[in-house]
Design an enzyme around this catalytic site. Sequence first.
Site, short mmCIF file in Angstrom:
data_model
loop_
_atom_site.label_atom_id
_atom_site.label_comp_id
_atom_site.label_asym_id
_atom_site.label_seq_id
_atom_site.Cartn_x
_atom_site.Cartn_y
_atom_site.Cartn_z
N LYS A 186 -2.43 17.73 -12.70
CA LYS A 186 -1.71 17.31 -11.50
C LYS A 186 -1.12 18.56 -10.87
CE LYS A 186 -0.95 13.40 -9.41
NZ LYS A 186 -1.87 12.24 -9.39
P1 NAD Z 1 0.50 8.05 0.30
O1 NAD Z 1 1.27 9.27 0.60
O2 NAD Z 1 -0.77 7.82 1.05
O3 NAD Z 1 1.41 6.74 0.47
C1 NAD Z 1 2.64 6.60 -0.18
C2 NAD Z 1 3.33 5.37 0.39
O4 NAD Z 1 4.52 5.14 -0.36
C3 NAD Z 1 3.76 5.52 1.85
O5 NAD Z 1 3.60 4.30 2.53
C4 NAD Z 1 5.24 5.89 1.73
O6 NAD Z 1 6.00 5.54 2.89
C5 NAD Z 1 5.62 5.04 0.55
N1 NAD Z 1 6.82 5.54 -0.12
C6 NAD Z 1 7.14 6.82 -0.41
N2 NAD Z 1 8.34 6.87 -1.00
C7 NAD Z 1 8.77 5.60 -1.11
C8 NAD Z 1 9.95 5.00 -1.61
N3 NAD Z 1 10.90 5.76 -2.15
N4 NAD Z 1 10.06 3.66 -1.55
C9 NAD Z 1 9.09 2.91 -1.00
N5 NAD Z 1 7.95 3.41 -0.49
C10 NAD Z 1 7.80 4.74 -0.55
O7 NAD Z 1 0.20 8.10 -1.27
P2 NAD Z 1 -0.93 7.30 -2.06
O8 NAD Z 1 -2.10 8.19 -2.22
O9 NAD Z 1 -1.10 5.95 -1.49
O10 NAD Z 1 -0.27 7.23 -3.52
C11 NAD Z 1 0.63 6.18 -3.87
C12 NAD Z 1 0.72 6.10 -5.38
O11 NAD Z 1 -0.57 5.84 -5.92
C13 NAD Z 1 1.21 7.36 -6.08
O12 NAD Z 1 1.93 7.00 -7.23
C14 NAD Z 1 -0.09 8.04 -6.49
O13 NAD Z 1 0.09 8.95 -7.56
C15 NAD Z 1 -0.89 6.84 -6.89
N6 NAD Z 1 -2.33 7.04 -6.91
C16 NAD Z 1 -2.98 7.48 -5.81
C17 NAD Z 1 -4.36 7.64 -5.87
C18 NAD Z 1 -5.15 8.08 -4.67
O14 NAD Z 1 -6.39 8.09 -4.75
N7 NAD Z 1 -4.54 8.40 -3.55
C19 NAD Z 1 -5.06 7.38 -7.05
C20 NAD Z 1 -4.36 6.91 -8.16
C21 NAD Z 1 -2.99 6.74 -8.07
#
Ligand code: NAD
Length: 498
Positions: A186
Amino acid sequence: MGEAAGDRPCVPWGTIAAGALPGRGMKWPGSGPERTSRRWQRGRRGRRWSTVKVDRRPVGATLGILDERPAGTAPGDEELLRERTSAWNAALAQLEEAADVLGLDQGMRDLLATPKRVLTVAVPVRREDGRLEVFEGYRVHHNVTRGPAKGGIRYHPMVSLDEVKALAMWMTWKCAVVGIPFGGAKGGVVVDPATLSMVELERLTRRFAAELLPIIGPEKDIPAPDVNTDDQIMAWFMDTFSVNQGYSVPGVVTGKPLAIGGSEGRGGATSLGVMYSLFMALKERGSQPSEVSVAIQGFGKVGAGVATFLHDAGCNVVAVSDVRGGVYNRRGLNPQALGKHRRATGSSTVATFPGGDRISNEELLALHVDVLIPAALEGVIRADNVDAVQADIIVEGANGPTTPAADKVLDDRGCLVVPDVLANAGGVTVSYFEWVQDIQAYFWSEDEVNHRMRQVMERAYAQVADLAEERRLSMRQAAQVIGVGRVAEAHRTRGLFP
Ligand code: NAD
């Protein structure tokens, strides 16, 4: 790209009230050697609720990090408590619990608990007004015994080495759980990208990529998007690496645009995998997607995709939220209309959507829904708010959204938690497909990608569910046992150098 976090309604990890964790000599509720627990049991007609005796110790007990306050510290010592309830400590506690089930010796436990490589870098950026600003960045390779390191890059003001280490460890287990030949990594930069112009974002990304050059590459470490990073940022990463090599190296990152070697289906892969996981859970329960109400926290790459897929599959998506708050309509929300609202109003939040009532993130977690999907940040379901959670099924789209203390409460209550290392593994699975396609320079159709990913997810889910039933473990414990067990086996098989 998801919008950057400004205010943080759900403060991860550190907010657990001093009184929420038992002190020295105190017992966890129901933490005797044998306690009664309601959990999913598989019978001839699928899974059903039943009450069983479970013999196991509380999460983290063997590490002593969660069940005891350190000697000499007073209740309310927020700093220490924060330290002891961090994402990294949670990851260690989960590892220790799996190691107990597997009967691993101390040497193997230490090997698996210690990141292989930790790099901290300075990322100097010339702002457009001429100022020089220096940001701190990290890249952690937790374990590369099963293959090259794989994991996302996060831009967020709350990024810390502790968090990046935890996320890297979870990536190691995730890749092993779904059986893809990667280790865990990461990375992140401590920055609020909303404060950067596009030019500054590109400068930051290219300089960060340049600082990581010695440790990334298709055979070494393959970054991908995570919170607040996207396909454009991966394109800058790929370009920076390629320019330094002197030729195009598409396999250095995944989650790239199609034009430079991205994969069909990668954009929605994590969300689609979350949906497949939920469908497996519903199938075991004998429920149809059209029968369930769903609340989703986070409306970024993962959350918005899940909302759209589930809505299209007939689920009633009643609430969604982002960092600025959420919206609720018990008759259901249309994710496409939500996206359109954001674009039309230029607003970065779903909270102002007129087709429902405005709610806070805490209220969303407490809604009376069948399914809750946390898809934002880690540590949002904690000891101090878990009692308010009413969902029967939680599918973890985010990494580490549930603290070990809250996890235990949910397990005791009989809530089915499909853990992050399984539920959101569709993303890294299609990243693996993207890497394979880049290396072979031979590309697949979207149908082929989705079909293969579904096979991987369903096989992994079935293996985890079977082990959970066989050993009377929660789905998280079973997934951890499978992931940790496979990595430990790889270590034993390779042997130790020298
Ligand atoms: P992103 O940046 O696209 O979206 C994050 C979302 O969470 C946004 O809508 C943001 O406004 C919201 N957010 C941020 N802080 C917040 C808070 N304190 N309270 C409520 N909402 C909040 O990120 P993403 O890629 O969608 O990732 C989201 C989660 O999924 C993370 O934990 C990431 O590690 C995990 N994840 C992502 C992927 C991927 O392919 N992108 C894969 C596996 C896991």
